[in-house]
Motif scaffolding. Structure first.
Motif, PDB file in Angstrom:
ATOM      1  N   LYS A  52       0.444  -1.095  -0.077  1.00  0.00           N
ATOM      2  CA  LYS A  52       0.322  -0.257   0.364  1.00  0.00           C
ATOM      3  C   LYS A  52       1.131   1.379  -0.158  1.00  0.00           C
ATOM      4  N   ILE A  53       2.216   1.128   0.952  1.00  0.00           N
ATOM      5  CA  ILE A  53       2.415   2.446   0.998  1.00  0.00           C
ATOM      6  C   ILE A  53       3.287   2.350  -0.598  1.00  0.00           C
ATOM      7  N   ASP A  54       4.321   1.590  -1.412  1.00  0.00           N
ATOM      8  CA  ASP A  54       4.538   1.637  -2.446  1.00  0.00           C
ATOM      9  C   ASP A  54       3.136   2.088  -3.248  1.00  0.00           C
ATOM     10  N   GLN A  55       2.276   1.830  -3.533  1.00  0.00           N
ATOM     11  CA  GLN A  55       1.053   2.881  -4.379  1.00  0.00           C
ATOM     12  C   GLN A  55       0.738   3.677  -3.563  1.00  0.00           C
ATOM     13  N   VAL A  56       0.601   4.392  -2.608  1.00  0.00           N
ATOM     14  CA  VAL A  56       0.678   5.952  -2.261  1.00  0.00           C
ATOM     15  C   VAL A  56       1.906   6.452  -2.784  1.00  0.00           C
ATOM     16  N   LEU A  57       2.937   5.693  -2.468  1.00  0.00           N
ATOM     17  CA  LEU A  57       3.615   6.728  -3.394  1.00  0.00           C
ATOM     18  C   LEU A  57       3.637   7.046  -4.590  1.00  0.00           C
ATOM     19  N   GLU A  58       3.886   5.825  -5.230  1.00  0.00           N
ATOM     20  CA  GLU A  58       3.196   6.273  -6.408  1.00  0.00           C
ATOM     21  C   GLU A  58       2.173   7.629  -6.666  1.00  0.00           C
ATOM     22  N   ILE A  59       1.086   7.513  -6.218  1.00  0.00           N
ATOM     23  CA  ILE A  59       0.498   8.146  -6.084  1.00  0.00           C
ATOM     24  C   ILE A  59       0.375   9.617  -6.292  1.00  0.00           C
ATOM     25  N   ILE A  60       1.670  10.269  -4.857  1.00  0.00           N
ATOM     26  CA  ILE A  60       2.041  11.153  -4.815  1.00  0.00           C
ATOM     27  C   ILE A  60       3.015  11.510  -5.451  1.00  0.00           C
ATOM     28  N   GLY A  61       3.782  10.737  -6.245  1.00  0.00           N
ATOM     29  CA  GLY A  61       5.222  11.228  -7.015  1.00  0.00           C
ATOM     30  C   GLY A  61       6.738  11.336  -5.811  1.00  0.00           C
ATOM     31  N   LEU A  62       6.317  10.539  -4.767  1.00  0.00           N
ATOM     32  CA  LEU A  62       7.474  10.828  -4.013  1.00  0.00           C
ATOM     33  C   LEU A  62       8.320   8.612  -3.283  1.00  0.00           C
ATOM     34  N   VAL A  63       8.204   8.586  -5.019  1.00  0.00           N
ATOM     35  CA  VAL A  63       8.801   6.895  -5.296  1.00  0.00           C
ATOM     36  C   VAL A  63      10.635   7.350  -5.094  1.00  0.00           C
ATOM     37  N   ASP A  64      10.646   8.632  -5.689  1.00  0.00           N
ATOM     38  CA  ASP A  64      12.437   8.585  -6.138  1.00  0.00           C
ATOM     39  C   ASP A  64      12.846   9.615  -4.185  1.00  0.00           C
ATOM     40  N   LYS A  65      11.450   9.856  -3.375  1.00  0.00           N
ATOM     41  CA  LYS A  65      12.171  10.697  -2.515  1.00  0.00           C
ATOM     42  C   LYS A  65      11.597  10.078  -0.948  1.00  0.00           C
TER      43      LYS A  65
END
Ligand SMILES: Nc1ncnc2c1ncn2[C@@H]1O[C@H](COP(=O)(O)OP(=O)(O)OP(=O)(O)O)[C@@H](O)[C@H]1O
Ligand SMILES: [Mg+2]
Lengths: 310, 362
Positions: free
Chosen positions: A112-125
């Motif tokens: 779920k965290i991966d998914q949320v990071l994707e949505i808010i565009g913060l995967v790299d950070k």
């Protein structure tokens, strides 16, 4: 889905909220617009069961939230106006923390965290400390936290305050996407007209604790004016053309200024087609036709005599 | 609760410096201040009126017990040395009894007294056994049952002297002082969470409020307790400081104290509206509590009625009492029951009032 009746909140001296009525239907994006101190945040806090109202009721799926907040809380995500995060933890750790607070299953949480990071565009950070984030990134994470537990209803309290235009656009698009793709119902608070205008199906305008106008964008603009304004730019203004327009029963007013003709037409009339036909009849070369509608900003000015932002 | 412990641990791992520096400074202070006053290799002058051979017998027994440095001197020399403090105590040996002369009761006094008693007893026993051929059995038993010698302790400063162990005073004092900071700066996370809006998010979640309180407070408790255990253990095991066989009990006594400080921090958090106020109040409270409660200097030397009255509402007073009781004064844990009960009572009251204050505001 959610219904608010006669909601009031009285602080010692101030009536922060004074008799608010509103409703939100499944799948809508509803805007709550108002200047500083209008009572938007207080209304949202009462609607989300964080503070008890002095009077009135909030009903979610026909059950009172004040007596029985549990059902709402399960389905609700709240994006607070102030950033509510641990600045000394990373983005991912913050999501971990709130996931645990939401008692989410360990395995599910990771995905779920991966998914949320994707949505808010913060995967790299995701592994950077939040205190090193820009204002826009903090805002995005602030939204992300509210999405972790898959809410079907989300309250967003001025989620774009004080950030750069790029982040702002990103957030607006994200909100729209969440609504479209996940059928999330969203209450969006702002004092930016253009945001609400861009996002929302229906709008409530709030001032000094009261709802002073509500309805669809057009409904609200109709408050100000029953007419629409057309600006027609031509290569050469022919008298034939302007005469035909003047004689048309729908045209209330016509002014010519150099090569621009300005018309006032009642709101309900579809006049675009007529202009094009008349231009063809008279061989007038049209450069452009613009419909000018009054902005929400104008509506607010009209209703309160004050600008929305000073 | 798991969530909040996760966050607290992560925050500690991210920034362990505060905890480590606090612990380190505490050890340094206790070390230097504890060893800068008082003599440690204690020197005991002896004046004997016994025969030379018998004196030597007693001496050899004495040297067998304990690490004191004994020397035979003239009567005047002994008195002068004790009065001037170059000797911790002086010992007079007579045929039928001994006398210990001291200027003030220092920490090692009990130990010294025990050793002398044992050595003198040993000597008398031997003497009797040698004479046993000449005496009948019944008489010997009677004699052994009755005290064969009298013990007299004289002090130059009269009756109300107390035992002062400068090393333990420093260790106890600084450990209980520094741990206030460690605990308070963890309890403050309740205020931080409220101020930052994190608390509101928690309220909307399925986690309950009491889980948050318990999580943060347990964490503060354990971190504080670990700190005092580290400090005590360092002195006990690394430097071999004498805890008078009361090390385990001292660690037990610290539990109600650490609890009381957690509650105190909650109370202060309840009173201060913001983290800024909390941060301003904590040093004032900790320093004055440490001073009043006898953590910087022994409470026994305080004579001001006002200060003594204040010390009665200070948890530091009670923990220092309890710690000294189970170590220097050699009491079992039951001997410290009174200060322990007060500490527990304080914990309950302050926690109750503190949480109430915090809840009322929100
Ligand atoms: N806890 C409180 N105690 C007293 N007054 C309050 C409290 N919270 C809000 N108010 C007052 O209520 C009014 C409405 O505040 P609120 O925060 O709801 O406005 P808002 O529309 O969210 O404004 P903004 O756009 O600045 O966020 C303000 O006048 C504010 O001062
Ligand atoms: Mg607000």
């Amino acid at each position: 889905m959610l219904e608010v009746t006669d909601l009031k909140k009285q602080y010692k001296q101030t009536k922060a909220v004074d008799g608010v009525n509103l409703f939100i239907e499944q799948g809508e994006i509803v805007g709550l617009l108002g200047p500083n101190g209008a009572g938007k945040s207080t209304t949202i806090s009462m609607m989300s069961s964080l503070i008890p109202p002095s009077e009135g009721d909030v009903r979610f799926l026909n059950e009172s939230v004040i007596k029985q907040p549990q059902k709402l809380r399960e389905k609700l995500g709240v994006v607070p106006q102030e950033i509510a995060l641990y600045l000394n933890l990373t983005a991912r750790e913050n999501l971990q923390f709130f996931g645990k607070i939401y008692k989410m299953d360990k395995k599910q949480l990771g995905a779920k965290i991966d998914q949320v990071l994707e949505i808010i565009g913060l995967v790299d950070k995701q592994n950077d400390l939040v205190k090193t984030f820009s204002g826009g990134m903090k805002r995005r994470l602030n939204i992300g936290v509210a999405l972790l537990h898959d809410p079907s209803l989300v309250f967003m309290d001025e989620p774009t305050v004080g950030i750069d235009p790029q982040s702002r656009n990103y957030i607006l698009d994200t909100v729209k996407r969440l609504n479209r793709e996940k059928n999330m119902t969203i209450l969006y608070t702002s004092h930016y007209m253009e945001e609400v205008e861009y996002l929302c199906d229906r709008i409530y305008i709030m001032d000094q604790g009261h709802i002073i106008a509500s309805g669809s964008k057009d409904d609200i603009k109709n408050i100000l004016s029953a007419e629409q304004t057309f600006q027609i730019e031509t290569a050469v203004v022919k008298e034939e053309f302007t005469n035909l327009l003047k004689e048309h029963p729908s045209v209330r007013q016509l002014t010519v200024q150099e090569k621009t003709v300005t018309l006032l037409v009642p709101k309900e009339v579809v006049f675009f087609q007529t202009i094009i036909e008349l231009a063809e009849q008279t061989n007038t070369e049209l450069k452009s036709v613009q419909v000018q509608k009054p902005s929400l900003e104008d509506v607010f000015l009209h209703l309160t005599g004050r600008a929305l932002r000073d | 609760m798991k969530g909040i412990l996760y966050a607290q641990l992560k925050l500690l791992i991210r920034n362990p410096a505060t905890f480590l520096i606090m612990t380190g400074i505490c050890i340094l202070f206790a070390f230097f201040i504890g060893s800068s006053s008082g003599t440690y290799q204690s020197y005991i002058p002896i004046y004997s009126e016994m025969e030379e051979k018998e004196t030597e017998q007693v001496l050899s027994h004495l040297q067998q017990y304990g690490a004191q440095n004994y020397e035979l001197v003239e009567k005047e020399v002994l008195e002068k040395e004790v009065r001037e403090g170059s000797a911790e105590a002086g010992l007079f040996l007579f045929d039928d009894h001994y006398e210990i002369v001291i200027a003030s009761k220092t920490g090692t006094f009990t130990l010294l007294e025990q050793n002398i008693q044992k050595a003198y007893g040993h000597y008398l026993q031997e003497k009797q056994l040698k004479q046993a051929d000449n005496v009948n059995g019944a008489q010997l038993i009677k004699q052994l049952n009755e005290p064969m010698f009298t013990v007299e302790t004289k002090t130059f400063f009269g009756e109300d002297s107390f035992i002062y162990d400068s090393k333990l005073q420093a260790i106890f004092g600084f450990a209980v002082f520094f741990v206030i900071y460690t605990i308070a700066f963890n309890v403050i996370h309740i205020l931080v969470a409220k101020q930052e809006g994190i608390w509101d998010r928690i309220i909307l979640s399925p986690s309950r409020k009491w889980e948050m309180y318990v999580g943060i407070l347990c964490y503060a408790f354990f971190l504080g307790y670990i700190q005092v255990v580290i400090v005590f253990s360092f002195f006990r095991y690394a430097l071999g400081v004498n805890f008078y066989d009361g090390f385990g009990n001292a660690l037990l006594v610290l539990i109600p104290y650490v609890l009381a400080i957690v509650s105190l921090s909650v109370l202060i958090a309840g009173i201060s509206k913001t983290t800024q106020t909390f941060n301003a109040i904590i040093p004032i409270v900790s320093v004055s509590f440490a001073m009043i409660g006898g953590s910087y200097w022994p409470i026994e030397i305080v004579t001001s009625k006002f200060m003594l009255a204040l010390s009665k509402i200070d948890p530091v007073t009670y923990v220092m009492d309890a710690l000294k009781a189970v170590t220097i004064y050699g009491e079992p844990i039951s001997g410290a029951l009174f200060p322990i009960s007060i500490l527990v009572l304080m914990s309950v009251v302050m926690m109750g009032v503190g949480i109430n204050l915090m809840e009322r505001r929100s």
